[in-house]
Design a protein around this motif. Structure first.
Motif, PDB file in Angstrom:
ATOM      1  N   GLN A  47      -1.887  -0.414  -3.454  1.00  0.00           N
ATOM      2  CA  GLN A  47      -1.867  -0.334  -1.987  1.00  0.00           C
ATOM      3  C   GLN A  47      -0.487   0.133  -1.536  1.00  0.00           C
ATOM      4  O   GLN A  47       0.530  -0.308  -2.068  1.00  0.00           O
ATOM      5  CB  GLN A  47      -2.168  -1.696  -1.359  1.00  0.00           C
ATOM      6  CG  GLN A  47      -1.998  -1.703   0.167  1.00  0.00           C
ATOM      7  CD  GLN A  47      -2.287  -3.044   0.791  1.00  0.00           C
ATOM      8  OE1 GLN A  47      -3.399  -3.286   1.228  1.00  0.00           O
ATOM      9  NE2 GLN A  47      -1.289  -3.933   0.848  1.00  0.00           N
TER      10      GLN A  47
ATOM     11  N   MET B 260      -3.499   9.390  -1.750  1.00  0.00           N
ATOM     12  CA  MET B 260      -4.377   8.272  -1.396  1.00  0.00           C
ATOM     13  C   MET B 260      -5.838   8.686  -1.517  1.00  0.00           C
ATOM     14  O   MET B 260      -6.210   9.810  -1.203  1.00  0.00           O
ATOM     15  CB  MET B 260      -4.092   7.797   0.028  1.00  0.00           C
ATOM     16  CG  MET B 260      -2.821   7.005   0.148  1.00  0.00           C
ATOM     17  SD  MET B 260      -2.681   6.251   1.769  1.00  0.00           S
ATOM     18  CE  MET B 260      -1.020   5.571   1.605  1.00  0.00           C
ATOM     19  N   THR B 261      -6.645   7.731  -1.955  1.00  0.00           N
ATOM     20  CA  THR B 261      -8.085   7.970  -2.061  1.00  0.00           C
ATOM     21  C   THR B 261      -8.882   7.167  -1.043  1.00  0.00           C
ATOM     22  O   THR B 261     -10.079   7.408  -0.873  1.00  0.00           O
ATOM     23  CB  THR B 261      -8.588   7.607  -3.474  1.00  0.00           C
ATOM     24  OG1 THR B 261      -8.395   6.202  -3.704  1.00  0.00           O
ATOM     25  CG2 THR B 261      -7.832   8.399  -4.536  1.00  0.00           C
TER      26      THR B 261
ATOM     27  N   ASP C 229      -2.092  11.565   5.113  1.00  0.00           N
ATOM     28  CA  ASP C 229      -2.568  10.937   3.883  1.00  0.00           C
ATOM     29  C   ASP C 229      -3.624  11.812   3.218  1.00  0.00           C
ATOM     30  O   ASP C 229      -3.663  11.939   1.991  1.00  0.00           O
ATOM     31  CB  ASP C 229      -3.145   9.552   4.189  1.00  0.00           C
ATOM     32  CG  ASP C 229      -2.105   8.599   4.751  1.00  0.00           C
ATOM     33  OD1 ASP C 229      -0.939   8.690   4.341  1.00  0.00           O
ATOM     34  OD2 ASP C 229      -2.466   7.773   5.611  1.00  0.00           O
TER      35      ASP C 229
ATOM     36  N   VAL D 230      -6.327   4.323  -4.673  1.00  0.00           N
ATOM     37  CA  VAL D 230      -5.014   4.284  -4.019  1.00  0.00           C
ATOM     38  C   VAL D 230      -5.304   4.108  -2.538  1.00  0.00           C
ATOM     39  O   VAL D 230      -5.765   5.039  -1.870  1.00  0.00           O
ATOM     40  CB  VAL D 230      -4.196   5.558  -4.286  1.00  0.00           C
ATOM     41  CG1 VAL D 230      -2.831   5.469  -3.604  1.00  0.00           C
ATOM     42  CG2 VAL D 230      -4.030   5.788  -5.784  1.00  0.00           C
ATOM     43  N   THR D 231      -5.060   2.915  -2.017  1.00  0.00           N
ATOM     44  CA  THR D 231      -5.488   2.553  -0.672  1.00  0.00           C
ATOM     45  C   THR D 231      -4.296   2.348   0.253  1.00  0.00           C
ATOM     46  O   THR D 231      -3.220   1.948  -0.195  1.00  0.00           O
ATOM     47  CB  THR D 231      -6.366   1.278  -0.705  1.00  0.00           C
ATOM     48  OG1 THR D 231      -6.891   1.028   0.601  1.00  0.00           O
ATOM     49  CG2 THR D 231      -5.574   0.061  -1.172  1.00  0.00           C
ATOM     50  N   GLY D 232      -4.489   2.621   1.524  1.00  0.00           N
ATOM     51  CA  GLY D 232      -3.418   2.421   2.487  1.00  0.00           C
ATOM     52  C   GLY D 232      -3.547   3.389   3.654  1.00  0.00           C
ATOM     53  O   GLY D 232      -4.633   3.766   4.054  1.00  0.00           O
ATOM     54  N   GLY D 233      -2.388   3.778   4.171  1.00  0.00           N
ATOM     55  CA  GLY D 233      -2.388   4.679   5.315  1.00  0.00           C
ATOM     56  C   GLY D 233      -2.794   3.971   6.588  1.00  0.00           C
ATOM     57  O   GLY D 233      -3.040   2.764   6.614  1.00  0.00           O
TER      58      GLY D 233
ATOM     59  N   THR E 101       5.288   9.598   0.258  1.00  0.00           N
ATOM     60  CA  THR E 101       4.181   9.915  -0.631  1.00  0.00           C
ATOM     61  C   THR E 101       4.691  10.411  -1.985  1.00  0.00           C
ATOM     62  O   THR E 101       4.059  10.175  -3.024  1.00  0.00           O
ATOM     63  CB  THR E 101       3.258  10.962   0.008  1.00  0.00           C
ATOM     64  OG1 THR E 101       2.799  10.482   1.277  1.00  0.00           O
ATOM     65  CG2 THR E 101       2.042  11.244  -0.872  1.00  0.00           C
TER      66      THR E 101
END
Length: 377
Positions: A179, A239-240, A233, A222-225, A202
């Motif tokens: 995260q 990020m996925t 993002d 890959v989490t977040g944003g 990033t």
């Protein structure tokens, strides 16, 4: 729970003008457009959308997001997850560390009734406590990465790899990925300035993902944003999964930002506060019944957006009171006049209220309880 004094007005044409105030207003047409816009964006970008429920804390809003294609929800606290879990048949991710034996016991109980539950960790001692409790019950664990804010998250690339290895070594814990969330990046107003900031952060995130791959631990997710960085993002492609949350409401802080290239913004203000003039004894000044108990004072005051002359300013005047400062030469507003304020910061403002007054136009069509209101622990 009680839906409050406005319940008899549901379905009555023009009922919004009759609401007992202050009232937290949710424009359903705008909410539905905002949800559809972000869902369409995430699909086109090839990213999963797991929106942050800390914004709305509502089982009703969550249901709309999931129906539009969200793969689950993120929650800021264990309490939020506990409140929403009975209403959400989708995975929940708790985005802050769950610390202490009592909290971990609650986490274990929640995992038994909330399939797909996941948590973040950023310290070996916390991971050890979770592993000790989850000897038979599986749990997905994400490694939280500090983007430079020094709030939560591992402090280095080496720490990220070591913690991921420890998760993977557990027979019951599953390494879900990493995260990464940079709060300050969300509110940089100009898009290109925000792009430069997010590009640097990033790059660091990409180095951690690469190190994990080299260690034989490629992060599945890959989490977040967030709302402010969602377009970036997607552009940078590391990020996925997006955790954007405030896009559903668009408070003043986010409305001031250019969220897409060219400083455009595809989302509408859907969350507002209706307040009423209760005193008007001075020229160019009116007192309303929405103060610090109706809208958070942690940032700038709310912006008047309807029911006042252009250029009117709002100031906090106490817990129950606010002042409307009218432009020179404008007549004082009459007693009982209804004024609409945009929320300055949606998350803590929502947490001050028990219900949403859901409207289409000038009609109150429903009242929704704020399911996780007050669940900060």
């Amino acid at each position: 729970m009680s839906l409050g004094p406005n319940q008899p007005l549901i379905g009555r044409p023009g009922g919004r003008a009759l609401l007992a105030t202050p009232a937290l207003i949710l424009d359903l047409d705008r909410l539905e457009r905002n949800i559809a816009t972000m869902a369409t964006f995430a699909r086109a970008a090839g990213m999963a959308l797991k929106p942050h429920a800390k914004t709305h804390k509502s089982a009703h809003v969550a249901a709309l997001q999931l129906a539009a294609g969200a793969v689950g929800l993120t929650c800021a606290t264990l309490g939020e997850a506990e409140a929403l879990a009975p209403h959400v048949a989708a995975p929940l991710l708790i985005t802050a560390p769950v610390i202490g034996t009592g909290a971990i016991a609650r986490l274990h109980a929640l995992a038994r009734r909330s399939p797909g539950l996941a948590v973040v960790v950023d310290h070996p001692a916390n991971l050890a406590g979770i592993a000790q409790a989850f000897t038979a019950q599986p749990l997905t664990v994400f490694v939280d990465i500090d983007p430079g804010l020094h709030r939560t998250g591992v402090a280095s690339l080496a720490d990220a790899v070591a913690l991921a290895r420890a998760v993977a070594a557990s027979p019951t814990l599953h390494f879900g990925g990493v995260q990464f969330f940079s709060g300050p990046s969300q509110h940089i107003e100009r898009y290109e300035a925000r792009r430069s900031d997010v590009a640097a952060k990033t790059h660091y995130l990409a180095s951690i993902v690469e190190a994990l791959r080299n260690a034989g631990l490629p992060p599945p997710v890959v989490t977040g944003g967030g709302t402010g960085t969602h377009a970036l993002d997607a552009e940078f492609g590391v990020m996925t999964e997006l955790q954007a949350g405030s896009y559903v409401f668009m408070d003043d802080q986010y409305s001031a930002c250019g969220l897409r290239p060219g400083d455009t913004n595809p989302f509408d203000t859907a969350l507002m506060i209706d307040t009423r003039v209760i005193s008007a004894n001075w020229p160019a000044l009116a007192t309303v019944d929405a103060g610090l108990k109706a809208s958070t004072g942690s940032s700038q005051p709310p912006t008047p957006i309807a029911g006042v002359p252009e250029g009117t300013r709002y100031e906090y005047r106490g817990d129950e009171y606010g002042a409307l400062l009218l432009p020179p030469g404008k007549p004082t507003l009459p007693l009982g006049a209804v004024v609409t304020l945009a929320t300055p910061h949606c998350d803590p403002t929502v947490n001050l209220h028990n219900v949403y007054h859901v409207v289409r136009g000038d009609t109150l069509i429903d009242i929704w309880p704020i399911t996780a209101r007050g669940r900060s622990a």
